[in-house]
Design an enzyme around this catalytic site. Structure first.
Site, PDB file in Angstrom:
ATOM      1  N   SER A 105       0.661  -1.022  -0.139  1.00 38.73           N
ATOM      2  CA  SER A 105       0.000   0.286   0.071  1.00 38.73           C
ATOM      3  C   SER A 105       1.175   1.116   0.313  1.00 38.73           C
ATOM      4  CB  SER A 105      -0.815  -0.014   0.898  1.00 38.73           C
ATOM      5  OG  SER A 105      -2.186   1.272   0.786  1.00 38.73           O
ATOM      6  N   ASP A 144      -9.305  -4.577  -4.984  1.00 38.68           N
ATOM      7  CA  ASP A 144      -8.705  -4.035  -3.984  1.00 38.68           C
ATOM      8  C   ASP A 144      -8.683  -2.825  -5.003  1.00 38.68           C
ATOM      9  OD1 ASP A 144      -7.591  -2.393  -2.201  1.00 38.68           O
ATOM     10  OD2 ASP A 144      -5.510  -2.908  -3.059  1.00 38.68           O
ATOM     11  N   HIS A 178      -6.625  -6.791  -0.995  1.00 40.07           N
ATOM     12  CA  HIS A 178      -5.483  -5.543  -0.417  1.00 40.07           C
ATOM     13  C   HIS A 178      -4.290  -6.510  -0.362  1.00 40.07           C
ATOM     14  CE1 HIS A 178      -3.909  -1.616  -0.102  1.00 40.07           C
ATOM     15  NE2 HIS A 178      -4.358  -1.745   1.239  1.00 40.07           N
TER      16      HIS A 178
END
Length: 510
Positions: A186, A442, A470
């Protein structure tokens, strides 16, 4: 700097490097990380062999970093935390695998478990994890004051990584034969890619999982992908599921507009009756974030999957309206929290974000909001027909905390975000030899690199896992993992092995 052994397993709350400001989604991230750390602890304990305890392989240390890398006249510093695991390292030629921390604390488990640790064992790598400045324990006592937050940026974080590279090189007497590979997920996945892009002479290759490399003020497409995922039959969704979720939110909004806030508050177990517009927005955002969290962390073992959500919303044996099915879903989802009610006070949210205590620093909420205001945006507005939630979630309301908390004008956000994209290249980043890994479920893949930009050679590569969520590729493998996820991990392993072989060849033929 002396390294002290980590003698016990401490389950620290580490946000999975994501990007949002709502209370419910923040708490979901915390609980997902707690679950992952619990699984990591079990994994480490089950791998105890002949009395050897892997947890003791992790050593914690501190490095003194400049507060401002770009002003040599400023001599102020802070202590940045890191972890090291030498258990697999082959000092002479072994590579260095760097796990980059994001918007929360790191822990010993970041050098003990995970897919990068599996690869480190295979290649004899030195494992490192560096905590992001101003998060976790890497912050000065006054670090959360607004005047101190000016030193919190991705550029300063990359400079921290470069300085840490030099420190580790000297501390462990590394040479060019010790090839560096960076890893992150991320926000820290974006940092992994950018570190390779801005400092290619320091890190040979980078794995960037679920990395939002494109900054965006109005991230309405997040909610569009949530809607598409609720329709995705491959993960248990359906057209009816999306319709029912949309109907439920329309009913909530109609009830609030119609003056029935008391009934809505009673149905969803709210701590307050949301009479003001701000409190009503707080309620609808919290409800939306329950669905967002389920989609974003689908099949990662936390609370509820998309299939389970849709089974509840489309239950044919119960002939009741979508609104009441959603009430049931929310009650089931929140029941394990053991909280007496759902806090929908906007005033409470603002108070939490104004907290500058050290305890608040560990949560990371205030710091991350600051970075969204100054660099990234990522505001999940709901202003078009593709959004399944309440249309009250508009960009104006989502960004008003920037001037309120940090004196950052709302009309300056576009310019700040444009600079970030110009500096890093947005979704056409200035990188080479970076592996971008994303899941189709995601929503964050919308801001990442999902297509290969070249058909051959050793350029950036994209791995798109159509039915995972994710950062799923970073986790410890499970028997229930989908075939596509197992295949993606093998592809990541192939690329990392190729990089290390290529780096060794280049070093030999200098």
């Amino acid at each position: 700097m002396l390294l002290s052994p980590t003698c016990c397993l401490i389950l620290l709350l580490l946000f999975l490097n994501l990007v949002e400001s709502g209370r419910v989604l923040r708490k979901i991230k915390e609980r997902v990380r707690e679950l992952q750390l619990h699984k990591a602890k079990e994994h480490v304990l089950t791998h105890t062999v002949n009395g050897h305890q892997p947890a003791r392989d992790a050593k914690e240390g501190r490095i003194r970093q400049p507060l401002d890398h770009f002003d040599r006249q400023d001599t102020e510093t802070f202590h940045q935390r890191f972890f090291v695991n030498e258990a697999y390292w082959q000092p002479r030629h072994g590579p260095v695998f760097l796990f980059i921390g994001g918007e929360g604390p790191i822990s010993a488990f970041d050098v003990l478990t995970g897919h990068h640790v599996v690869m480190a064992e295979e290649h004899g790598a030195l494992l490192l994890a560096l905590e992001h400045r101003f998060y976790g324990y890497s912050i000065n006592p006054d670090g959360l004051e607004t005047e101190s937050l000016v030193y919190l940026s991705s550029q300063q974080a990359l400079a921290d990584l470069a300085a840490f590279h030099q420190y580790v090189t000297e501390r462990f007497s590394l040479s060019h034969e010790n090839t560096w590979i960076s890893f992150g997920g991320s926000y820290s996945g974006a940092l992994s890619a950018w570190f390779r892009g801005k400092f290619p002479h320091l890190v040979y290759g980078a794995v960037a999982s679920s990395a939002p490399v494109k900054a965006k003020l109005d991230f309405s497409t997040y909610n569009k992908i949530v809607g598409l995922s609720l329709m995705n039959e491959a993960v248990g969704g359906s057209d009816k599921c999306l319709v029912d979720v949309s109907e439920a939110f329309a009913a909530v909004e109609a009830a609030l507009v119609g003056g029935n806030a008391s009934a809505v508050a009673k149905d969803f177990g709210c701590c307050q009756i949301p009479k003001s517009r701000d409190d009503q927005n707080e309620l609808t955002q919290n409800l939306a974030e329950i669905v967002m969290g389920i989609v974003q962390y689908n099949e990662e073992g936390f609370r509820m999957s998309i299939k389970e959500l849709c089974d509840i919303m489309t239950n044919k044996s119960e002939e009741i309206e979508a609104y009441h099915q959603f009430v049931k879903l929310v009650q089931l989802y929140l029941s394990p929290d053991n909280e007496p009610c759902l806090d929908v006070s906007h005033e409470h949210t603002v108070k939490e974000l104004m907290d500058t205590s050290f305890q608040a620093a560990r949560k990371g909420w205030r710091q991350w909001l600051y970075q969204t205001c100054t660099e990234f945006g990522f505001y999940m507005a709901c202003q078009d027909a593709s959004c399944p939630f309440s249309r009250t979630l508009n960009l104006q309301d989502l960004t008003k905390l920037c001037p309120m908390l940090f004196d950052i004008p709302q009309d300056s956000l576009l310019e700040r975000i444009a600079f970030t994209n110009k500096y890093y290249g947005a979704d056409q980043p200035h990188t080479h030899r970076v592996l971008y890994v994303n899941g189709g479920v995601d929503p964050w893949h919308e801001l990442s690199v999902v297509h290969n930009r070249t058909e051959a050679g050793d350029e950036d590569r994209a791995i798109f896992i159509k039915d995972t969520a994710h950062c799923a590729d970073m986790m410890i493998s499970r028997p229930t993992d989908r075939y596509s996820l197992r295949k993606a991990r093998r592809e990541i392993e192939k690329h990392v092995a190729k990089w290390l072989k290529s780096a060794a060849w280049e070093e030999t033929n200098k």
